[in-house]
Design an enzyme around this catalytic site. Structure first.
Site, PDB file in Angstrom:
ATOM      1  N   PHE A 151     -31.510  30.375  49.809  1.00 27.33           N
ATOM      2  CA  PHE A 151     -31.920  28.967  49.909  1.00 27.33           C
ATOM      3  C   PHE A 151     -33.380  28.789  50.295  1.00 27.33           C
ATOM      4  O   PHE A 151     -33.956  27.727  50.076  1.00 27.33           O
ATOM      5  CB  PHE A 151     -31.037  28.234  50.935  1.00 27.33           C
ATOM      6  CG  PHE A 151     -31.477  28.468  52.361  1.00 27.33           C
ATOM      7  CD1 PHE A 151     -32.503  27.717  52.929  1.00 27.33           C
ATOM      8  CD2 PHE A 151     -30.897  29.472  53.134  1.00 27.33           C
ATOM      9  CE1 PHE A 151     -32.928  27.952  54.230  1.00 27.33           C
ATOM     10  CE2 PHE A 151     -31.326  29.714  54.439  1.00 27.33           C
ATOM     11  CZ  PHE A 151     -32.343  28.958  54.981  1.00 27.33           C
ATOM     12  N   LYS A 175     -28.205  32.909  39.300  1.00 29.96           N
ATOM     13  CA  LYS A 175     -27.281  32.184  40.188  1.00 29.96           C
ATOM     14  C   LYS A 175     -28.111  31.733  41.396  1.00 29.96           C
ATOM     15  O   LYS A 175     -28.307  32.479  42.348  1.00 29.96           O
ATOM     16  CB  LYS A 175     -26.149  33.127  40.617  1.00 29.96           C
ATOM     17  CG  LYS A 175     -24.846  32.465  40.986  1.00 29.96           C
ATOM     18  CD  LYS A 175     -24.886  31.537  42.153  1.00 29.96           C
ATOM     19  CE  LYS A 175     -25.023  32.202  43.488  1.00 29.96           C
ATOM     20  NZ  LYS A 175     -25.245  31.190  44.585  1.00 29.96           N
ATOM     21  N   GLU A 178     -26.575  27.702  46.152  1.00 30.51           N
ATOM     22  CA  GLU A 178     -25.839  26.448  45.961  1.00 30.51           C
ATOM     23  C   GLU A 178     -26.308  25.370  46.935  1.00 30.51           C
ATOM     24  O   GLU A 178     -25.958  24.198  46.793  1.00 30.51           O
ATOM     25  CB  GLU A 178     -24.330  26.693  46.097  1.00 30.51           C
ATOM     26  CG  GLU A 178     -23.838  27.040  47.502  1.00 30.51           C
ATOM     27  CD  GLU A 178     -24.070  28.505  47.907  1.00 30.51           C
ATOM     28  OE1 GLU A 178     -24.962  29.156  47.346  1.00 30.51           O
ATOM     29  OE2 GLU A 178     -23.345  28.973  48.804  1.00 30.51           O
ATOM     30  N   SER A 228     -29.251  37.480  52.642  1.00 26.87           N
ATOM     31  CA  SER A 228     -28.985  38.088  53.948  1.00 26.87           C
ATOM     32  C   SER A 228     -28.503  39.538  53.799  1.00 26.87           C
ATOM     33  O   SER A 228     -28.028  39.949  52.732  1.00 26.87           O
ATOM     34  CB  SER A 228     -27.941  37.267  54.693  1.00 26.87           C
ATOM     35  OG  SER A 228     -26.749  37.245  53.954  1.00 26.87           O
ATOM     36  N   CYS A 283     -38.292  34.984  55.304  1.00 23.27           N
ATOM     37  CA  CYS A 283     -37.941  36.379  55.591  1.00 23.27           C
ATOM     38  C   CYS A 283     -39.151  37.143  56.092  1.00 23.27           C
ATOM     39  O   CYS A 283     -39.032  38.232  56.625  1.00 23.27           O
ATOM     40  CB  CYS A 283     -37.382  37.058  54.355  1.00 23.27           C
ATOM     41  SG  CYS A 283     -38.618  37.316  53.101  1.00 23.27           S
ATOM     42  N   GLU A 384     -31.184  38.066  63.449  1.00 23.22           N
ATOM     43  CA  GLU A 384     -32.205  37.298  62.728  1.00 23.22           C
ATOM     44  C   GLU A 384     -31.901  35.828  63.015  1.00 23.22           C
ATOM     45  O   GLU A 384     -30.886  35.295  62.533  1.00 23.22           O
ATOM     46  CB  GLU A 384     -32.118  37.588  61.225  1.00 23.22           C
ATOM     47  CG  GLU A 384     -33.183  36.864  60.424  1.00 23.22           C
ATOM     48  CD  GLU A 384     -33.078  37.126  58.919  1.00 23.22           C
ATOM     49  OE1 GLU A 384     -31.968  37.373  58.408  1.00 23.22           O
ATOM     50  OE2 GLU A 384     -34.127  37.058  58.251  1.00 23.22           O
TER      51      GLU A 384
HETATM   52  P1  NAD Z   1     -27.232  34.369  51.821  1.00 23.19           P
HETATM   53  O1  NAD Z   1     -27.053  35.830  51.842  1.00 23.19           O
HETATM   54  O2  NAD Z   1     -26.284  33.519  52.592  1.00 23.19           O
HETATM   55  O3  NAD Z   1     -27.169  33.833  50.315  1.00 23.19           O
HETATM   56  C1  NAD Z   1     -27.836  34.504  49.261  1.00 23.19           C
HETATM   57  C2  NAD Z   1     -27.035  34.314  47.979  1.00 23.19           C
HETATM   58  O4  NAD Z   1     -25.755  34.934  48.129  1.00 23.19           O
HETATM   59  C3  NAD Z   1     -26.793  32.844  47.632  1.00 23.19           C
HETATM   60  O5  NAD Z   1     -26.979  32.683  46.250  1.00 23.19           O
HETATM   61  C4  NAD Z   1     -25.342  32.628  48.038  1.00 23.19           C
HETATM   62  O6  NAD Z   1     -24.680  31.718  47.196  1.00 23.19           O
HETATM   63  C5  NAD Z   1     -24.707  33.997  47.909  1.00 23.19           C
HETATM   64  N1  NAD Z   1     -23.671  34.234  48.923  1.00 23.19           N
HETATM   65  C6  NAD Z   1     -23.605  33.703  50.179  1.00 23.19           C
HETATM   66  N2  NAD Z   1     -22.528  34.194  50.841  1.00 23.19           N
HETATM   67  C7  NAD Z   1     -21.915  35.051  50.000  1.00 23.19           C
HETATM   68  C8  NAD Z   1     -20.773  35.902  50.112  1.00 23.19           C
HETATM   69  N3  NAD Z   1     -20.040  35.926  51.218  1.00 23.19           N
HETATM   70  N4  NAD Z   1     -20.438  36.676  49.055  1.00 23.19           N
HETATM   71  C9  NAD Z   1     -21.182  36.651  47.919  1.00 23.19           C
HETATM   72  N5  NAD Z   1     -22.268  35.853  47.754  1.00 23.19           N
HETATM   73  C10 NAD Z   1     -22.638  35.074  48.776  1.00 23.19           C
HETATM   74  O7  NAD Z   1     -28.756  34.083  52.265  1.00 23.19           O
HETATM   75  P2  NAD Z   1     -29.437  32.691  52.582  1.00 23.19           P
HETATM   76  O8  NAD Z   1     -28.901  32.169  53.874  1.00 23.19           O
HETATM   77  O9  NAD Z   1     -29.399  31.812  51.382  1.00 23.19           O
HETATM   78  O10 NAD Z   1     -30.956  33.159  52.772  1.00 23.19           O
HETATM   79  C11 NAD Z   1     -31.483  33.594  54.009  1.00 23.19           C
HETATM   80  C12 NAD Z   1     -31.473  35.106  54.114  1.00 23.19           C
HETATM   81  O11 NAD Z   1     -32.192  35.668  53.031  1.00 23.19           O
HETATM   82  C13 NAD Z   1     -32.179  35.622  55.359  1.00 23.19           C
HETATM   83  O12 NAD Z   1     -31.453  36.716  55.870  1.00 23.19           O
HETATM   84  C14 NAD Z   1     -33.536  36.074  54.857  1.00 23.19           C
HETATM   85  O13 NAD Z   1     -34.169  37.057  55.630  1.00 23.19           O
HETATM   86  C15 NAD Z   1     -33.156  36.605  53.517  1.00 23.19           C
HETATM   87  N6  NAD Z   1     -34.299  36.637  52.638  1.00 23.19           N
HETATM   88  C16 NAD Z   1     -34.848  37.863  52.368  1.00 23.19           C
HETATM   89  C17 NAD Z   1     -35.968  37.943  51.557  1.00 23.19           C
HETATM   90  C18 NAD Z   1     -36.598  39.281  51.268  1.00 23.19           C
HETATM   91  O14 NAD Z   1     -37.395  39.355  50.354  1.00 23.19           O
HETATM   92  N7  NAD Z   1     -36.269  40.328  51.998  1.00 23.19           N
HETATM   93  C19 NAD Z   1     -36.536  36.786  51.015  1.00 23.19           C
HETATM   94  C20 NAD Z   1     -35.937  35.560  51.306  1.00 23.19           C
HETATM   95  C21 NAD Z   1     -34.811  35.510  52.116  1.00 23.19           C
END
Ligand code: NAD
Length: 499
Positions: A151, A175, A178, A228, A283, A384
């Site tokens: 997000f 994808k 959401e 994440s 991040c 985090e």
């Molecule tokens: P998230 O892991 O909750 O979601 C990422 C994606 O996975 C979304 O498209 C979501 O729909 C999907 N998703 C969520 N829960 C899921 C599950 N249980 N099973 C399968 N798919 C699932 O992450 P977020 O909260 O949207 O973003 C924040 C996180 O992203 C932080 O941890 C941040 O550090 C990390 N991030 C990392 C980078 C990097 O380059 N290292 C860059 C941006 C964000």
């Protein structure tokens, strides 16, 4: 007023999902429901992948120049529409308008690079590896690739992915998160306007089921994930077992080291910007600051800067810190702040429950929060936080500070503030983190390089854009070629050597 539904993109058409499962897209500054997003069905995912598979048959043979020209056009369209995309992004994600423009701009830079990668996709050639024999490589696209995005950068991170995949000759299924899919969809509209043919770029929305469907799909060859650590690890394991190439950029806990010889004014400003900007939801944010030696006395001056930041709706001019993305995120950050107090850290500045008025009274706001006396066993250090919370620690020496960072499992980003070249050199050599800033608080590499997080922040060998991603999105084929003529005609050879 009816609430718009976010469409899917399948085979060049923006279509409404037939699902029965929907989720609200909510403005985090006001709780206004601004759209509904579908959790796509398995049939819709299958249709998107089938369209991409069919389109690959011709797209893979499209000339390099033709592909490049589409991205030249796309960068122009994004430039012309950057304010509109940023306004959508702020409304659904919360970050300030200037920061939302930055989000689009950092993605735009990848689009510019995608228009220029022809030379990076060239193979190698060796003449006369044996008598009359040449060997050369070609870097061929894989087929249908997929991207799963978080997000916090709904413009930049989708643009890390589909332009590079498509420019190298692949087709793509995206994808988006959401929670904020609308700015991503607007960028995809611009991509079609730029000339990306039907089926080459497809979008499905959803959560766990759609992500698992992508991991398992037999016709998807590679997956790029950003999000994440927990979800990324699941995606990496599940999709690798299904035989796919996978790269996952994941969670972080980035530390800054501040040496007393640094340029104090600029350093303290940089720390406040990198810890509290985007409400700490980057991040590459700097949530941990290690003050070394005499710099340990600078906490009050950091607090002064934090207090000066304005909390509010990111769409309001002059606001510095917008809301957290949703109510749960706010509750989680509030609880972590409470845990920091319980576990013995000193709360210098408490950002919980900032008083806002009007529509923003219900927003997911947490103001800049500052802890000192933080130790590595506390939850505010171990987790985090992903909120505007800075944890200050102290160290006697640079060596001690480097050790703290190297003992932390994450390896996304870090920064050192000093005017000493020798200290900077030592840091660069000894720190075990993928992206290193020297007096640069958020050292996200430009697209000539690649994003290079390491250790627990990353799974897979190759980064999501830049040179490394050419290797990720292509298969190297090595061709060893001879043309027979009378001069080299011989008998039957039963050995392996080339003659
Ligand atoms: P998230 O892991 O909750 O979601 C990422 C994606 O996975 C979304 O498209 C979501 O729909 C999907 N998703 C969520 N829960 C899921 C599950 N249980 N099973 C399968 N798919 C699932 O992450 P977020 O909260 O949207 O973003 C924040 C996180 O992203 C932080 O941890 C941040 O550090 C990390 N991030 C990392 C980078 C990097 O380059 N290292 C860059 C941006 C964000």
């Amino acid at each position: 007023m009816s609430i718009p539904s976010v469409p899917l993109l399948i085979n060049g058409e923006f279509v409404q999902s037939k699902t029965t499962e929907w989720r609200d897209v909510v403005n985090p500054a006001t709780q206004e429901v601004i759209a509904r997003v579908p959790m796509a069905t398995q049939e819709e995912l299958d249709a998107a992948v089938a369209a991409a598979k069919e389109a690959f048959k011709t797209w893979r043979y499209t000339p390099i120049g033709t592909r490049a020209r589409i991205f030249l056009k796309l960068q122009q369209l994004i430039r012309e529409n950057i304010k509109e995309v940023a306004a959508i992004l702020t409304r659904e994600q919360g970050k300030t308008l200037p920061d939302a423009e930055g989000d689009v701009f950092r993605g735009l830079e990848v689009v510019e690079h995608a228009a220029n990668i022809g030379t990076l996709q060239m193979g190698e050639f060796a003449n006369n590896v044996a008598g009359g024999v040449d060997t050369y490589t070609i870097l061929q696209p894989l087929g249908v690739c997929a991207g799963i995005t978080p997000f916090n950068f709904p413009a930049m991170i989708p643009l890390w992915m589909f332009p590079m995949a498509i420019a190298t000759g692949n087709t793509f299924v995206l994808k988006p998160s959401e929670q904020d899919p609308m700015s991503t969809i607007r960028l995809c509209e611009l991509a079609l306007e730029a000339g990306i043919p039907a089926g080459v770029l497809n979008v499905v929305h959803g959560g766990v089921d759609v992500v698992n469907g992508i991991c398992d799909h037999k016709d998807i060859k590679a997956i790029s994930f950003v999000g994440s650590t927990g979800v990324g690890t699941h995606v990496y394991n599940r999709a690798s077992l299904a035989g796919k190439r996978v790269q996952c950029m994941m969670g972080a806990k980035n530390h800054a080291i501040v040496l007393p010889d640094c340029n104090k004014e600029q350093t303290l400003n940089a720390l406040a910007g990198a810890s509290f900007g985007a409400a700490g939801q980057r991040c590459m944010a700097l949530p941990v600051v290690i003050l070394v030696g005499e710099a340990r006395n600078w906490v009050d001056e950091i607090a002064e800067r934090a207090k000066g930041l304005k909390v509010g709706n990111g769409a309001t001019p002059g606001v510095d810190v917008g809301p957290l993305v949703n109510k749960n995120a706010r509750a989680r950050v509030d609880n972590l702040i409470a845990s920091g107090v319980e576990q013995g850290a000193t709360l210098v500045l408490d950002g919980r429950n900032p008083q806002l008025e009007g529509a923003e009274a219900n927003g997911n706001f947490v103001g800049p929060t500052l802890f000192k006396d933080v130790t590595v066993d506390m939850d505010i250090y171990k987790q985090e936080i992903f909120g505007p919370v800075m944890c200050v620690m102290g160290a006697e020496t640079l060596e001690e500070a480097i050790q703290i960072i190297n003992d932390n499992p994450n390896g996304n980003g870090t920064a050192l503030f000093t005017q000493s070249g020798a200290a900077a050199h030592k840091f660069q050599e000894e720190i075990d983190v993928g992206q290193v800033g020297i007096n640069v608080p958020i050292p996200v590499p430009v697209p000539l390089f690649s994003f290079t997080g390491s250790r627990a922040s990353k799974l897979g060998d190759l980064g999501p854009y830049g040179k490394q991603v050419i290797t990720f999105y292509t298969q190297t084929k090595t061709i060893t070629k001879r043309w027979f003529d009378e001069a080299n005609a011989g008998g039957v050879h039963t050995t392996i050597s080339l003659k």
